[in-house]
Design a protein around this motif. Sequence first.
Motif, PDB file in Angstrom:
ATOM      1  N   ALA A  10       0.835  -1.208   0.000  1.00  7.00           N
ATOM      2  CA  ALA A  10       0.000   0.000   0.000  1.00  7.00           C
ATOM      3  C   ALA A  10       0.866   1.253   0.000  1.00  7.00           C
ATOM      4  CB  ALA A  10      -0.934  -0.010   1.208  1.00  7.00           C
ATOM      5  N   ARG A  11       1.938   1.246   0.774  1.00 11.60           N
ATOM      6  CA  ARG A  11       2.839   2.405   0.787  1.00 11.60           C
ATOM      7  C   ARG A  11       3.479   2.605  -0.584  1.00 11.60           C
ATOM      8  NH1 ARG A  11       4.189   0.174   5.698  1.00 11.60           N
ATOM      9  NH2 ARG A  11       3.389   1.373   7.443  1.00 11.60           N
ATOM     10  N   LEU A  68       0.856   3.991  -2.956  1.00 15.54           N
ATOM     11  CA  LEU A  68       0.597   5.403  -2.671  1.00 15.54           C
ATOM     12  C   LEU A  68       1.762   6.272  -3.131  1.00 15.54           C
ATOM     13  CD1 LEU A  68      -1.298   7.502  -1.429  1.00 15.54           C
ATOM     14  CD2 LEU A  68      -0.219   7.055   0.787  1.00 15.54           C
ATOM     15  N   THR A 110      -7.451   7.270  -4.042  1.00 16.00           N
ATOM     16  CA  THR A 110      -6.227   6.585  -3.631  1.00 16.00           C
ATOM     17  C   THR A 110      -5.968   6.778  -2.145  1.00 16.00           C
ATOM     18  OG1 THR A 110      -5.277   6.862  -5.835  1.00 16.00           O
ATOM     19  CG2 THR A 110      -3.738   6.410  -4.040  1.00 16.00           C
ATOM     20  N   SER A 122      -6.039   3.933   0.787  1.00 14.20           N
ATOM     21  CA  SER A 122      -4.859   3.671   1.614  1.00 14.20           C
ATOM     22  C   SER A 122      -5.162   3.839   3.099  1.00 14.20           C
ATOM     23  CB  SER A 122      -3.695   4.568   1.194  1.00 14.20           C
ATOM     24  OG  SER A 122      -3.928   5.898   1.579  1.00 14.20           O
ATOM     25  N   THR A 144      -1.633   7.098   7.118  1.00 17.59           N
ATOM     26  CA  THR A 144      -2.031   7.935   5.987  1.00 17.59           C
ATOM     27  C   THR A 144      -3.176   8.838   6.398  1.00 17.59           C
ATOM     28  OG1 THR A 144      -1.350   6.252   4.422  1.00 17.59           O
ATOM     29  CG2 THR A 144      -2.849   7.925   3.602  1.00 17.59           C
TER      30      THR A 144
END
Length: 166
Positions: A68-69, A72, A111, A115, A122
Amino acid sequence: MAHSPETRDKVRRLYVFDRIGLEMAALQCGVSMSTASRWKREALDDGDDWDKLRAAAILAGDGIESVARAALAGFLTQYQATMDALNANPDIKAEAKVQMLASLADSFNKTVAASRKVLPETSQLATAMEVVQKLATFIREKYPKHAQAFVEVLEPFGEELAKTYG
């Protein structure tokens, strides 16, 4: 120029397990990008899918949070590149720019929302950024004479936010 099997294995290892882009892996190994691409393509033809292995290594190593990081971060890189391209191209008509910006804003919101479900930091960072933006607007509108001092404090404070929220 013929390269050793060890060089090919190193390119593969850098790409799959160290998550270095293929171009950088090739550069580090003294191999042309076309050679590295050919090796990757040939490996795929032989059933060795470097991209699937890379994804599996990410999931196995750091879990879904890392994925996910990375997603992103990749989106934010593309977001900035798109904004730079829009600002640098005076030939794009205003109507088209508005549509592109609306689409980009929608993609950004989706997005970040996605996230948040996986990355709680986030959401925290988004909240912190919103508070800072609201404070900046408040100072600009109500206390314009303090705007310069705010700007001086904002940069080091931004570094503190980055340390806290990543």
